[in-house]
Write a protein that holds these residues in place. Structure first.
Motif, PDB file in Angstrom:
ATOM      1  N   GLY A  86       2.720  -2.057  -0.896  1.00  0.00           N
ATOM      2  CA  GLY A  86       1.779  -0.969  -0.629  1.00  0.00           C
ATOM      3  C   GLY A  86       2.481   0.296  -0.163  1.00  0.00           C
ATOM      4  O   GLY A  86       2.156   1.402  -0.601  1.00  0.00           O
ATOM      5  N   ALA A  87       3.466   0.144   0.705  1.00  0.00           N
ATOM      6  CA  ALA A  87       4.172   1.306   1.252  1.00  0.00           C
ATOM      7  C   ALA A  87       4.965   2.044   0.178  1.00  0.00           C
ATOM      8  O   ALA A  87       4.979   3.281   0.146  1.00  0.00           O
ATOM      9  CB  ALA A  87       5.094   0.874   2.383  1.00  0.00           C
ATOM     10  N   VAL A  88       5.625   1.313  -0.706  1.00  0.00           N
ATOM     11  CA  VAL A  88       6.426   1.950  -1.755  1.00  0.00           C
ATOM     12  C   VAL A  88       5.528   2.785  -2.666  1.00  0.00           C
ATOM     13  O   VAL A  88       5.792   3.965  -2.916  1.00  0.00           O
ATOM     14  CB  VAL A  88       7.229   0.904  -2.569  1.00  0.00           C
ATOM     15  CG1 VAL A  88       7.799   1.508  -3.833  1.00  0.00           C
ATOM     16  CG2 VAL A  88       8.335   0.314  -1.708  1.00  0.00           C
ATOM     17  N   LEU A  89       4.456   2.183  -3.155  1.00  0.00           N
ATOM     18  CA  LEU A  89       3.557   2.911  -4.046  1.00  0.00           C
ATOM     19  C   LEU A  89       2.911   4.090  -3.331  1.00  0.00           C
ATOM     20  O   LEU A  89       2.823   5.195  -3.873  1.00  0.00           O
ATOM     21  CB  LEU A  89       2.495   1.967  -4.610  1.00  0.00           C
ATOM     22  CG  LEU A  89       1.623   2.516  -5.740  1.00  0.00           C
ATOM     23  CD1 LEU A  89       2.466   3.044  -6.893  1.00  0.00           C
ATOM     24  CD2 LEU A  89       0.669   1.441  -6.233  1.00  0.00           C
ATOM     25  N   SER A  90       2.499   3.872  -2.106  1.00  0.00           N
ATOM     26  CA  SER A  90       1.875   4.923  -1.310  1.00  0.00           C
ATOM     27  C   SER A  90       2.831   6.099  -1.085  1.00  0.00           C
ATOM     28  O   SER A  90       2.454   7.262  -1.267  1.00  0.00           O
ATOM     29  CB  SER A  90       1.443   4.343   0.038  1.00  0.00           C
ATOM     30  OG  SER A  90       0.957   5.328   0.886  1.00  0.00           O
ATOM     31  N   LEU A  91       4.072   5.809  -0.707  1.00  0.00           N
ATOM     32  CA  LEU A  91       5.047   6.874  -0.451  1.00  0.00           C
ATOM     33  C   LEU A  91       5.379   7.663  -1.719  1.00  0.00           C
ATOM     34  O   LEU A  91       5.522   8.891  -1.668  1.00  0.00           O
ATOM     35  CB  LEU A  91       6.329   6.298   0.146  1.00  0.00           C
ATOM     36  CG  LEU A  91       6.331   6.122   1.654  1.00  0.00           C
ATOM     37  CD1 LEU A  91       7.565   5.356   2.101  1.00  0.00           C
ATOM     38  CD2 LEU A  91       6.239   7.448   2.366  1.00  0.00           C
ATOM     39  N   VAL A  92       5.477   6.971  -2.845  1.00  0.00           N
ATOM     40  CA  VAL A  92       5.767   7.668  -4.108  1.00  0.00           C
ATOM     41  C   VAL A  92       4.631   8.636  -4.440  1.00  0.00           C
ATOM     42  O   VAL A  92       4.863   9.811  -4.751  1.00  0.00           O
ATOM     43  CB  VAL A  92       5.996   6.662  -5.260  1.00  0.00           C
ATOM     44  CG1 VAL A  92       5.980   7.350  -6.614  1.00  0.00           C
ATOM     45  CG2 VAL A  92       7.307   5.918  -5.050  1.00  0.00           C
ATOM     46  N   GLN A 120      -0.925  -3.408  -2.834  1.00  0.00           N
ATOM     47  CA  GLN A 120      -1.169  -4.731  -2.267  1.00  0.00           C
ATOM     48  C   GLN A 120      -1.955  -5.623  -3.228  1.00  0.00           C
ATOM     49  O   GLN A 120      -1.650  -6.806  -3.375  1.00  0.00           O
ATOM     50  CB  GLN A 120      -1.915  -4.607  -0.937  1.00  0.00           C
ATOM     51  CG  GLN A 120      -1.038  -4.042   0.157  1.00  0.00           C
ATOM     52  CD  GLN A 120      -1.751  -3.996   1.488  1.00  0.00           C
ATOM     53  OE1 GLN A 120      -2.929  -3.688   1.567  1.00  0.00           O
ATOM     54  NE2 GLN A 120      -1.014  -4.288   2.546  1.00  0.00           N
ATOM     55  N   ILE A 121      -2.962  -5.058  -3.882  1.00  0.00           N
ATOM     56  CA  ILE A 121      -3.758  -5.849  -4.831  1.00  0.00           C
ATOM     57  C   ILE A 121      -2.908  -6.274  -6.022  1.00  0.00           C
ATOM     58  O   ILE A 121      -2.978  -7.426  -6.478  1.00  0.00           O
ATOM     59  CB  ILE A 121      -5.009  -5.063  -5.296  1.00  0.00           C
ATOM     60  CG1 ILE A 121      -6.029  -4.991  -4.155  1.00  0.00           C
ATOM     61  CG2 ILE A 121      -5.633  -5.680  -6.535  1.00  0.00           C
ATOM     62  CD1 ILE A 121      -6.670  -6.311  -3.776  1.00  0.00           C
ATOM     63  N   LEU A 122      -2.088  -5.358  -6.540  1.00  0.00           N
ATOM     64  CA  LEU A 122      -1.207  -5.720  -7.654  1.00  0.00           C
ATOM     65  C   LEU A 122      -0.254  -6.845  -7.261  1.00  0.00           C
ATOM     66  O   LEU A 122      -0.018  -7.774  -8.037  1.00  0.00           O
ATOM     67  CB  LEU A 122      -0.435  -4.498  -8.156  1.00  0.00           C
ATOM     68  CG  LEU A 122      -1.250  -3.436  -8.886  1.00  0.00           C
ATOM     69  CD1 LEU A 122      -0.386  -2.211  -9.186  1.00  0.00           C
ATOM     70  CD2 LEU A 122      -1.870  -3.995 -10.160  1.00  0.00           C
ATOM     71  N   THR A 123       0.272  -6.772  -6.058  1.00  0.00           N
ATOM     72  CA  THR A 123       1.164  -7.821  -5.560  1.00  0.00           C
ATOM     73  C   THR A 123       0.424  -9.152  -5.454  1.00  0.00           C
ATOM     74  O   THR A 123       0.935 -10.194  -5.876  1.00  0.00           O
ATOM     75  CB  THR A 123       1.754  -7.429  -4.188  1.00  0.00           C
ATOM     76  OG1 THR A 123       2.456  -6.191  -4.341  1.00  0.00           O
ATOM     77  CG2 THR A 123       2.692  -8.498  -3.654  1.00  0.00           C
ATOM     78  N   ALA A 131      -6.287 -12.166 -12.040  1.00  0.00           N
ATOM     79  CA  ALA A 131      -6.669 -10.770 -12.262  1.00  0.00           C
ATOM     80  C   ALA A 131      -7.979 -10.427 -11.570  1.00  0.00           C
ATOM     81  O   ALA A 131      -8.279  -9.243 -11.360  1.00  0.00           O
ATOM     82  CB  ALA A 131      -6.778 -10.496 -13.757  1.00  0.00           C
ATOM     83  N   GLU A 132      -8.764 -11.425 -11.200  1.00  0.00           N
ATOM     84  CA  GLU A 132     -10.067 -11.182 -10.587  1.00  0.00           C
ATOM     85  C   GLU A 132      -9.966 -10.441  -9.254  1.00  0.00           C
ATOM     86  O   GLU A 132     -10.927  -9.839  -8.806  1.00  0.00           O
ATOM     87  CB  GLU A 132     -10.842 -12.493 -10.391  1.00  0.00           C
ATOM     88  CG  GLU A 132     -11.394 -13.078 -11.669  1.00  0.00           C
ATOM     89  CD  GLU A 132     -10.344 -13.797 -12.513  1.00  0.00           C
ATOM     90  OE1 GLU A 132      -9.283 -14.194 -11.969  1.00  0.00           O
ATOM     91  OE2 GLU A 132     -10.574 -13.938 -13.722  1.00  0.00           O
ATOM     92  N   LEU A 133      -8.805 -10.508  -8.627  1.00  0.00           N
ATOM     93  CA  LEU A 133      -8.616  -9.779  -7.365  1.00  0.00           C
ATOM     94  C   LEU A 133      -8.769  -8.274  -7.558  1.00  0.00           C
ATOM     95  O   LEU A 133      -9.027  -7.550  -6.607  1.00  0.00           O
ATOM     96  CB  LEU A 133      -7.236 -10.083  -6.778  1.00  0.00           C
ATOM     97  CG  LEU A 133      -7.085 -11.430  -6.104  1.00  0.00           C
ATOM     98  CD1 LEU A 133      -5.638 -11.681  -5.736  1.00  0.00           C
ATOM     99  CD2 LEU A 133      -7.962 -11.510  -4.876  1.00  0.00           C
ATOM    100  N   GLY A 134      -8.610  -7.811  -8.779  1.00  0.00           N
ATOM    101  CA  GLY A 134      -8.759  -6.387  -9.068  1.00  0.00           C
ATOM    102  C   GLY A 134     -10.122  -5.850  -8.678  1.00  0.00           C
ATOM    103  O   GLY A 134     -10.255  -4.680  -8.316  1.00  0.00           O
TER     104      GLY A 134
END
Length: 167
Positions: A86-92, A120-123, A131-134
């Motif tokens: 989550g942090a990596v995607l968020s920071l980018v 986090q959801i992708l992870t 995929a239902e977590l999407g």
């Protein structure tokens, strides 16, 4: 050399602040912390502050150190994996929006909050193989937006009020 040591000391203090904010977040009543994946993201006040004042490299260091220490003290390896993703995607995303310079700290923070949840959801989808977590991202996007507004307002105040030290 003097400016470097001032910078390291200041970033150390901001990292400590992020850790304190993370601990305060853990102490919040269960109503706030009872739904998986939903948090206010109080430590992100410090991360956004560092991103605006010092840039991506220093924000990433502060963020990673906060995640590492919080995971060691209060979490587990899965907590660490979800938080890093989550942090990596968020920071980018926040860095790109910051460079485009058309959003306020609130807009940048909202995008950061939502994309933290996306990471986090992708992870979780990869680790759990479903995929239902999407679908849960809909809930997290709403709460990430609300939390992002609050965090962005606080970070904006900190950026304006904390003197810009010569480092």
């Amino acid at each position: 050399m003097k400016n470097t040591s001032k910078r390291v000391a200041f970033l150390g203090c901001v990292t400590a602040l992020a850790l304190v904010l993370a601990y305060l977040e853990i102490l919040l009543p269960p109503i706030v912390n009872s739904i998986p994946g939903i948090k206010l993201g109080l430590p992100n006040i410090a991360i956004i502050f560092v991103l605006y004042r010092f840039g991506l490299r220093d924000a990433a260091i502060v963020s990673f150190m906060r995640i590492l220490v919080v995971s060691l003290l209060f979490g587990n390896p899965m907590t660490f994996a979800y938080s890093v993703a989550g942090a990596v995607l968020s920071l980018v995303v926040m860095t790109l929006l910051r460079k485009l310079n058309f959003l306020s700290t609130v807009g940048v923070s909202v995008a950061g909050g939502v994309f933290h949840n996306v990471g986090q959801i992708l992870t979780a989808m990869v680790l759990l193989g479903t995929a239902e977590l999407g679908y849960y991202l809909i809930v997290l996007a709403v709460t990430g937006t609300v939390a992002g507004i609050l965090i962005g307002l606080c970070a904006g105040v900190a950026i304006k009020r904390v003197p810009n030290l010569k480092m």
